[in-house]
Design a protein around this motif. Structure first.
Motif, short mmCIF file in Angstrom:
data_model
loop_
_atom_site.label_atom_id
_atom_site.label_comp_id
_atom_site.label_asym_id
_atom_site.label_seq_id
_atom_site.Cartn_x
_atom_site.Cartn_y
_atom_site.Cartn_z
N LYS A 130 -9.09 7.19 -3.41
CA LYS A 130 -7.74 7.35 -2.85
C LYS A 130 -7.86 7.97 -1.47
O LYS A 130 -8.72 8.80 -1.21
N VAL A 131 -6.98 7.59 -0.59
CA VAL A 131 -6.88 8.06 0.79
C VAL A 131 -8.07 7.61 1.62
O VAL A 131 -7.95 6.83 2.57
N SER A 185 2.73 5.94 7.16
CA SER A 185 3.09 6.61 5.92
C SER A 185 3.85 7.87 6.27
O SER A 185 3.27 8.85 6.74
N ALA A 186 5.16 7.85 6.01
CA ALA A 186 5.99 8.99 6.38
C ALA A 186 6.07 10.01 5.27
O ALA A 186 6.00 11.21 5.52
N GLU A 187 6.24 9.56 4.01
CA GLU A 187 6.42 10.52 2.93
C GLU A 187 5.84 10.08 1.59
O GLU A 187 5.86 10.85 0.63
N HIS A 188 5.31 8.89 1.48
CA HIS A 188 4.80 8.42 0.19
C HIS A 188 3.30 8.60 0.04
O HIS A 188 2.78 8.48 -1.06
N GLY A 189 2.59 8.85 1.12
CA GLY A 189 1.15 9.02 1.05
C GLY A 189 0.38 7.74 1.33
O GLY A 189 0.95 6.70 1.68
N ILE A 190 -0.94 7.82 1.15
CA ILE A 190 -1.84 6.69 1.41
C ILE A 190 -2.26 6.03 0.10
O ILE A 190 -2.20 4.82 -0.04
N GLY A 191 -2.71 6.85 -0.87
CA GLY A 191 -3.13 6.30 -2.16
C GLY A 191 -4.18 5.23 -2.00
O GLY A 191 -5.16 5.38 -1.25
N VAL A 192 -3.98 4.11 -2.69
CA VAL A 192 -4.83 2.94 -2.49
C VAL A 192 -4.11 1.87 -1.70
O VAL A 192 -4.72 1.01 -1.08
N VAL A 196 2.26 4.66 -4.12
CA VAL A 196 1.13 4.03 -3.43
C VAL A 196 -0.12 3.95 -4.32
O VAL A 196 -1.22 3.72 -3.82
N GLY A 197 0.04 4.16 -5.61
CA GLY A 197 -1.07 4.00 -6.54
C GLY A 197 -2.04 5.16 -6.60
O GLY A 197 -3.09 5.05 -7.24
N GLY A 198 -1.69 6.29 -5.99
CA GLY A 198 -2.62 7.40 -5.96
C GLY A 198 -2.80 8.12 -7.27
O GLY A 198 -3.78 8.85 -7.45
N GLN A 199 -1.87 7.94 -8.20
CA GLN A 199 -1.91 8.67 -9.47
C GLN A 199 -2.42 7.83 -10.63
O GLN A 199 -2.38 8.26 -11.78
#
Length: 479
Positions: A477-478, A435-442, A90-93
């Motif tokens: 992020k988030v 979002s079940a397991e991948h997170g929110i990120g951007v 999700v682009g969070g990193q």
């Protein structure tokens, strides 16, 4: 053309050469990357959805070096992006606006394995597969299992609260961490590593940082739960007609095997077709075509897993739920079954554009969710090919949509938000999560206010401001 909308634009960061030199001095020139070619693997995630830029990638080798980096970043208001194996979806990193990347890949020590306490203390950069292997060497099981386990890291798993194929029996990443060590934005270290099962000394700070995607602090180590290794593991591929039949088979499996049902995956025929057509020499486990399949696994502390699995499948066939099935005859065949599951997403790429969703609904609602989402997507884009698969046992469905055959890929991907809207509307109707397991990120940041309780969001923002008042920890992020 990017496969997903880019994050909101912000002014480019301007980090002076003198400040960059101060950061480099913390880890040493050998572990500070400034060359664009060397930095490239840290700046783009593996699917190509998001790319970024950074003047500096730091590779600290200790918690103390991470603390020094955060202290300097806080003093100079320099934003940081924590990064593990760079397998996030999700682009969070990714450093979207020129932030300094702090990679955990050198924080790769397994500090302790304690079989009597059934715990293992590892640093954030330990590869998940390596943690699994060290647990196995101690005759224990660390059950977190993901398709990216050969490259994802424990720190990233915890930061995104990863799920995986064994969550049905063992829970998600949050359930598998007893304690964590965290560096705060100002450089202070929360030394919360513990193997205690009972500790009621105040707030549970561990769960504050797990799933926060690096926005509240920098996880540098964790104490993980271990389990006795099962003495027998058996895997089967079963052909069924509907997702409702899969739920019936799941209930039947639990009534016979109880908690020994450790994985229960739902796969459609279109997934088998794509994998056989585009995958790396993979064959369909069952001859012919069937609307749906279940990939299931039974693990037992005794040598009875195969008998149990045979009893489940026999009962399923007797009741007319299972139409055909095959139990893996050996480890190679078992691995082939799981390889098919792992390459489902890559097998979509040759078919053109794919709009993906990582959602969850109550397990009992999965059949209705799938039917309603399929109908909504087909009304929106006639000829679109819904492609839903995932962890039926915990209600986590990867609801992907492949473009119509022969359609313009760019035009299809331009409908990304439109497809998200109709799918997420169905998710909300069933009380699910976007979002079940991948997170929110951007990727899902803009959607969060529409689905999250506003008071909960206010609390999240207040916690963020308290722990990171200068917004240097993975900004944008988030929230």
């Amino acid at each position: 053309m990017p496969l997903a909308p880019p994050p909101p634009s912000t002014p480019p960061l301007d980090i002076s050469p003198d400040l960059l030199a101060r950061f480099k001095a913390i880890v040493g020139d050998k572990y500070a990357i400034t060359d664009p070619l060397d930095a490239a693997p840290y700046l783009t995630e593996e699917r190509g959805l998001f790319g970024g830029h950074s003047p500096l990638v730091l590779r600290p080798g200790s918690t103390e070096e991470v603390a020094a980096i955060c202290k300097l970043a806080s003093e100079t208001r320099t934003p940081l992006v924590p990064q593990g194996g760079n397998t996030g979806l999700v682009g969070g990193q990714i450093p979207h606006h020129g932030e300094v990347v702090v990679s955990t890949r050198r924080l790769d020590r397994i500090r302790e394995v304690d079989p009597q306490s059934n715990t293992m203390t590892v640093e954030a950069g330990v590869i998940l597969a390596n943690a699994q292997q060290r647990a196995a060497e101690a005759d224990r099981l660390f059950p977190l299992s993901l398709g990216s386990e050969g490259s994802c890291t424990i720190g990233g798993n915890l930061s995104t609260n990863a799920g995986g194929i064994a969550a049905l029996a063992y829970g998600i990443a949050r359930d598998l961490a007893v304690g964590i060590e965290v560096v705060l934005a100002d450089g202070r270290i929360v030394r919360g590593l513990s193997s205690l099962k009972k500790d009621n000394t105040g707030y549970d700070l561990r769960n504050l940082f797990i799933g926060a995607e690096g926005t509240l602090g920098f996880i540098t180590a964790a104490t993980l739960k271990l389990f006795p290794r099962p003495h027998s593991v058996e895997t089967a591929f079963a052909a069924i007609t509907t997702p409702a039949d899969a739920l019936t088979l799941l209930d039947m499996s639990r009534s016979i095997a109880a908690s020994n049902v450790t994985s229960f995956e739902l796969l459609p025929q279109i997934a088998i077709d794509f994998v056989v057509k585009h995958g790396p020499s993979i064959r369909a486990p069952i001859a012919g075509t069937h609307p749906w399949y279940v990939l299931m696994e039974i693990s037992s502390p005794r040598e009875d897993a195969r008998d149990t699995l045979e009893a489940i499948l026999a009962k399923g066939m007797e009741d007319g739920i299972v139409h055909d099935a095959v139990i893996a005859a050996n480890l190679d065949q078992r691995n082939a079954f799981w390889k098919l599951r792992e390459v489902i997403s890559p097998a979509q790429r040759p078919e053109g554009g794919s709009i993906k969703h990582d959602v969850s609904v109550p397990v009992a609602a999965v059949p209705n969710f799938l039917a309603e989402a399929d109908a909504a997507v087909m009304r929106l884009i006639p000829g679109a090919r819904p492609f839903a698969f995932g962890h039926l046992g915990d209600g986590n469905i990867h609801y992907n949509v492949s473009q119509p055959i022969g359609a313009d890929t760019a035009g299809f991907l331009a409908r990304w938000h439109d497809v998200n809207d109709v799918v997420h509307e169905v998710v909300a109707r069933h009380g699910g999560s976007i979002s079940a397991e991948h997170g929110i990120g951007v990727l899902k940041r803009a959607e969060l206010p529409r689905v999250k309780d506003p008071v909960a969001l206010d609390v999240m923002r207040a916690i963020k401001h308290l722990l990171d008042p200068h917004n240097i920890m993975n900004p944008g992020k988030v929230l």
